[in-house]
Design an enzyme around this catalytic site. Sequence first.
Site, PDB file in Angstrom:
ATOM      1  N   GLY A 419       0.885  -1.186   0.102  1.00 32.69           N
ATOM      2  CA  GLY A 419       0.139   0.078  -0.055  1.00 32.69           C
ATOM      3  C   GLY A 419       0.933   1.193   0.216  1.00 32.69           C
ATOM      4  O   GLY A 419       2.012   1.257  -0.244  1.00 32.69           O
ATOM      5  N   VAL A 421       2.055   5.237   2.072  1.00 30.39           N
ATOM      6  CA  VAL A 421       2.174   5.756   3.392  1.00 30.39           C
ATOM      7  C   VAL A 421       2.068   7.126   3.204  1.00 30.39           C
ATOM      8  O   VAL A 421       2.400   7.985   2.261  1.00 30.39           O
ATOM      9  CB  VAL A 421       3.430   5.557   3.718  1.00 30.39           C
ATOM     10  N   ASP A 526      11.855  -9.757   6.596  1.00 33.62           N
ATOM     11  CA  ASP A 526      12.107  -8.947   5.465  1.00 33.62           C
ATOM     12  C   ASP A 526      13.015  -7.867   6.138  1.00 33.62           C
ATOM     13  O   ASP A 526      12.702  -6.603   6.272  1.00 33.62           O
ATOM     14  CB  ASP A 526      10.889  -8.280   5.283  1.00 33.62           C
TER      15      ASP A 526
END
Length: 681
Positions: A419, A421, A526
Amino acid sequence: MFRKKKKKRPEISAPQNFQHRVHTSFDPKEGKFVGLPPQWQNILDTLRRPKPVVDPSRITRVQLQPMKTVVRGSAMPVDGYISGLLNDIQKLSVISSNTLRGRSPTSRRRAQSLGLLGDEHWATDPDMYLQSPQSERTDPHGLYLSCNGGTPAGHKQMPWPEPQSPRVLPNGLAAKAQSLGPAEFQGASQRCLQLGACLQSSPPGASPPTGTNRHGMKAAKHGSEEARPQSCLVGSATGRPGGEGSPSPKTRESSLKRRLFRSMFLSTAATAPPSSSKPGPPPQSKPNSSFRPPQKDNPPSLVAKAQSLPSDQPVGTFSPLTTSDTSSPQKSLRTAPATGQLPGRSSPAGSPRTWHAQISTSNLYLPQDPTVAKGALAGEDTGVVTHEQFKAALRMVVDQGDPRLLLDSYVKIGEGSTGIVCLAREKHSGRQVAVKMMDLRKQQRRELLFNEVVIMRDYQHFNVVEMYKSYLVGEELWVLMEFLQGGALTDIVSQVRLNEEQIATVCEAVLQALAYLHAQGVIHRDIKSDSILLTLDGRVKLSDFGFCAQISKDVPKRKSLVGTPYWMAPEVISRSLYATEVDIWSLGIMVIEMVDGEPPYFSDSPVQAMKRLRDSPPPKLKNSHKVSPVLRDFLERMLVRDPQERATAQELLDHPFLLQTGLPECLVPLIQLYRKQTSTC
């Protein structure tokens, strides 16, 4: 005398109270723009960074859209949409097109097409055989096995061919249903008989009634020569030999309708009883040989074992238990005991730990049976969860209310794989917050969105970004977090070289966060410079928990291919079982990033870099002559191919290199230098 009067031109004044606050130019030496506004600069930087990847076999399945008429090239539809579609099938390869498949190709087949995996791993890694759904598994030579017990069907054939033995399906299903042990599956025999009779009694081209029970049967492969059990999902068809001619148009149309029906209504899988037999490698059959499995023990249960964990999610989250993340009870964690929740901390109201046996989401499975023995394999998903069902489940763990009433002044400052920010301001306090907005409909694995909420909410640490609230806004998940004005570590390492004091300071903060998370059984998966954020006063915090996983005593290992290629540990790429050690490897790659300015093999394509990380010795520093021996030793403790020999986060905190750790203020000059370079010419 009668000349037309000229119109008086309006006078336009010069700008009033003009201030030249932003001056943008292009630096030909560096080949980049300087002086861009922060939100523009962040978008450009984000586009250049490699994106995380997830296991393609675990991609979220979505509801089928209504059929639309498709015309490929000059081929026109004949006798309606179905006939025209069948006419086009003759021009397509089953391997090169997934358009008409009920499921995507196996993750192994996709990996081989990318050159990601070699054939040698098929025979040596039996667990890899369990990573894909039963209906997609192939023999070692890549032939699809039909559901009649293993008859090979070549790739050139149509998937799910016509049934030829009407009596096999009910008998096989009845025998299978009668062997079910758990109480919740009593009566499955009758359901399977009804389903088999329904599929057989349908005339060619007719779809079975939608009232048919939608639960099928699937089983995992067991033993090197054990049978592949029948499946209610795909029937008991026997594949035609590859050399036979093409079926008639009427037969093809009937077969296609059946496949469309099954993909829409029969995509659920029931479970079989547990078994103590140990999974073995796939049979070594020849390409044209027939596969005749003997009748042996029942296959292992595909129901999740009692209190076991999802394959890629924290304890109790609404996520799948998949065969790709099966655990090995004999291998125990080397870190502190991993439990489902913090010691002494009760589960918050409405948390996934409270609801995890009641709510279903994408790729969820049947409620876990406490009577199932430990070590049972996780099963296939019970079906496609609708978008509304997923939203209802997500609504259980987020805060209630509308954040749009509390925030204003939105400015986009970045974009990630899940998405965007934005920077926003709280109306009541004036505090700036970072808002991560993730569209539920655009997620590769929407169940991973629970991690953004649950992990950051339940596990708070000085070196972990704080989450304030989370909301469901329309079709988006909004996560409100603290805004760290220092930016990401990536911005610094790509512009400036860090000295050893600064490297030690960053590593010490990250290791403190990892030691805490690993003790709670959380794998970040990650770790990279993009996931490390800084404050203006030099404090270091770990962020981006969208790909993390939870482990426990029941499921001490993971197996999914998740992470960013250049930072992945070898065991993740090779699809071996792994635990918290993968974060340590990624941290080692990040140390190379801080020294050299980029991770190893950064000039290679992601697939090529993953091959080299998997097959080659651990990467080395380009500028090893510029670092001290103690830093080289610190790096070598992290970049060890054998996970069991790799140092833990707690062990690395005691390494002599971290004696050079300075105060957070030692990072402030780096932050100021970067901000100065990006704001002026």
